[in-house]
Scaffold this active site. Structure first.
Site, PDB file in Angstrom:
ATOM      1  N   VAL A  97      29.833  36.447  49.939  1.00 20.24           N
ATOM      2  CA  VAL A  97      30.263  37.656  49.241  1.00 20.24           C
ATOM      3  C   VAL A  97      31.714  37.935  49.590  1.00 20.24           C
ATOM      4  CG1 VAL A  97      29.836  40.130  48.927  1.00 20.24           C
ATOM      5  CG2 VAL A  97      27.929  38.594  49.476  1.00 20.24           C
ATOM      6  N   CYS A  98      32.550  38.077  48.551  1.00 21.50           N
ATOM      7  CA  CYS A  98      33.937  38.501  48.754  1.00 21.50           C
ATOM      8  C   CYS A  98      34.136  39.794  47.957  1.00 21.50           C
ATOM      9  CB  CYS A  98      34.922  37.405  48.345  1.00 21.50           C
ATOM     10  SG  CYS A  98      34.873  36.976  46.600  1.00 21.50           S
ATOM     11  N   GLU A  99      35.344  40.221  47.762  1.00 24.10           N
ATOM     12  CA  GLU A  99      35.578  41.488  47.067  1.00 24.10           C
ATOM     13  C   GLU A  99      35.299  41.395  45.569  1.00 24.10           C
ATOM     14  OE1 GLU A  99      36.213  45.429  46.569  1.00 24.10           O
ATOM     15  OE2 GLU A  99      36.030  44.389  48.462  1.00 24.10           O
ATOM     16  N   MET A 126      31.554  42.118  45.779  1.00 27.06           N
ATOM     17  CA  MET A 126      31.147  43.491  46.062  1.00 27.06           C
ATOM     18  C   MET A 126      31.389  44.411  44.867  1.00 27.06           C
ATOM     19  SD  MET A 126      29.558  43.860  48.877  1.00 27.06           S
ATOM     20  CE  MET A 126      29.547  45.641  49.026  1.00 27.06           C
TER      21      MET A 126
END
Length: 140
Positions: A97-99, A126
């Site tokens: 999970v990244c931004e 996210m």
């Protein structure tokens, strides 16, 4: 009417150009997703966690992680990946999970190079999680 004549006819050239452009966009999107493993939407990712015990791997900076993250996610900032990758389980799927979902495929490739084989990414990161109104926590 011969096929070549059809392609160069001025009434059809726009249709041919649109078809080529849309095909190129589909190809680029497919190649991007294929780079770092399969991208999962939020629903599929949650199902993978619930059914196979997948582990969330949040690769955002520590400050972003502390501001709000998926419950039970492990903070593994991208710049500390090589140090912390050994602590990740090898027998469970990982969901990176990244931004925004842009860095996750590249980081998933790095994890695969470090010997972790079942690595997925959260499509949209996210931002997609927040957009789906899913819960976040600020706890440890």
């Amino acid at each position: 009417m011969d096929f070549l004549q059809f392609l160069i006819d001025k009434n059809n050239i726009f249709i041919v150009a649109v078809a080529l452009a849309s095909g190129a966009m589909l190809l680029v999107t497919g190649l991007r997703k294929g780079r770092g493993g399969s991208a999962l939407d939020t629903t599929s990712a949650i199902q993978l966690v619930n059914q196979q015990g997948a582990v969330w791997v949040d690769v955002r900076a520590a400050e972003q992680f502390q501001a709000g993250h998926i419950a039970q996610a492990r903070s593994v900032p991208a710049d500390e990946l090589e140090k912390k990758a050994a602590a990740l389980p090898k027998n469970k799927p990982l969901i990176v999970v990244c931004e925004q979902g842009r860095n996750a495929p590249r980081i998933a490739q790095r994890l695969k190079a470090l010997g972790l084989t079942d690595v997925k990414t959260l499509e949209g990161g996210m931002r997609a999680w927040y957009a789906a109104n899913l819960p976040v926590t600020q706890k440890g």
